[in-house]
Design a protein around this motif. Sequence first.
Motif, short mmCIF file in Angstrom:
data_model
loop_
_atom_site.label_atom_id
_atom_site.label_comp_id
_atom_site.label_asym_id
_atom_site.label_seq_id
_atom_site.Cartn_x
_atom_site.Cartn_y
_atom_site.Cartn_z
N TYR A 6 0.82 -1.20 0.00
CA TYR A 6 0.00 0.00 0.00
C TYR A 6 0.86 1.26 0.00
O TYR A 6 0.91 2.01 0.97
CB TYR A 6 -0.95 -0.02 1.19
N VAL A 7 1.54 1.48 -1.12
CA VAL A 7 2.37 2.66 -1.26
C VAL A 7 1.45 3.87 -1.46
O VAL A 7 0.26 3.75 -1.70
CB VAL A 7 3.33 2.51 -2.45
N ASP A 8 2.05 5.07 -1.39
CA ASP A 8 1.25 6.28 -1.44
C ASP A 8 0.44 6.39 -2.73
O ASP A 8 -0.73 6.77 -2.70
CB ASP A 8 2.16 7.50 -1.28
N GLY A 48 -8.64 -1.58 9.96
CA GLY A 48 -8.26 -1.62 8.56
C GLY A 48 -8.98 -0.51 7.81
O GLY A 48 -9.59 -0.74 6.76
N CYS A 49 -8.88 0.71 8.35
CA CYS A 49 -9.71 1.82 7.88
C CYS A 49 -9.31 2.34 6.51
O CYS A 49 -10.06 3.10 5.88
CB CYS A 49 -9.66 2.97 8.89
N GLY A 50 -8.12 1.97 6.02
CA GLY A 50 -7.70 2.47 4.71
C GLY A 50 -7.62 3.98 4.69
O GLY A 50 -7.08 4.61 5.60
N THR A 51 -8.22 4.58 3.69
CA THR A 51 -8.18 6.04 3.55
C THR A 51 -9.32 6.74 4.27
O THR A 51 -9.52 7.94 4.09
CB THR A 51 -8.17 6.44 2.07
N ALA A 73 0.71 4.99 4.39
CA ALA A 73 0.23 5.77 3.25
C ALA A 73 -1.28 5.93 3.29
O ALA A 73 -1.82 7.02 3.03
CB ALA A 73 0.67 5.10 1.94
N MET A 74 -1.97 4.85 3.61
CA MET A 74 -3.44 4.92 3.72
C MET A 74 -3.84 5.84 4.87
O MET A 74 -4.75 6.67 4.74
CB MET A 74 -4.02 3.52 3.93
N LEU A 75 -3.18 5.71 6.01
CA LEU A 75 -3.51 6.55 7.16
C LEU A 75 -3.27 8.02 6.88
O LEU A 75 -4.04 8.88 7.33
CB LEU A 75 -2.68 6.12 8.38
N GLU A 76 -2.23 8.33 6.14
CA GLU A 76 -1.96 9.73 5.82
C GLU A 76 -3.10 10.33 5.02
O GLU A 76 -3.53 11.46 5.27
CB GLU A 76 -0.65 9.84 5.04
#
Length: 253
Positions: A6-8, A48-51, A73-76
């Motif tokens: 899960y890269v940016d 596992g909230c993703g974006t 990356a997802m958390l950001e």
Amino acid sequence: MTAEAYVDLHAKIYDEFWSFYPGRIGRALLRLHQTTMPDAPRRVLDVGCGTGIVAARFYKEGYQVTGLDISKAMLERARRRFHAAGDRATFIHGDATDFTIPEPVPFAFSTYDIPNHLRTLDQVASYLRAVHRAVEPGGMFAFDLTTAKGLEAMNRIWIKDEKSAMFLFRGAMNQEEGFGFFRISGVVRAEDGRYDRFESTIVNTAHAVADVRRLMDDAGWADCRVGTPDHPLLPAERPEDEDRVLFVARKPG
């Protein structure tokens, strides 16, 4: 679990091209909670909230949301989505199979098939126990799972060609081994007009519905129902014939 895939740039195209299902199931989970627990405190945990697409659905209805994900990356991107949320939204970097939160919640959920991203049933069991610890007595947990039938859809190749991104999706499912993968490679348009290259690979494992149902019991969950995302409280007659199922259970209390 692993966050390497899960890269940016994957997180960016996830938001742009794969947001339909999280949006749809977010509405279903909100209805589920408001129907079955109308008087419960409005505090939820998205494992596992993703974006943050599903968490945002609850936040807009006045809920206090906590999101947990292993992908930075997802958390950001989730934090950017909630940049003005103040103390009603908290996002934690952590592993769904081994985490703690400061205070248990009345309702926890996972979407986009967290168990399928776990390679072994022991890892699935650890995930179910970790969420059990994070839910208060009498609380509820809902999560989805793609069946072996549903994972057959991974056997395909397709190309997405848009102004904002161009990428190739290649998937393969090994039915005998019970797992498959999809590889996404391509370019994404940056704000300055240039295009950045990326590649990521996601592995999915086919876990039998009956095995996961048994692990729910072992982890201490009660009143477990196996429905579908559109009909979570209506038991599926033949769950393995569905492409995706939704488990709903309570923590005794």
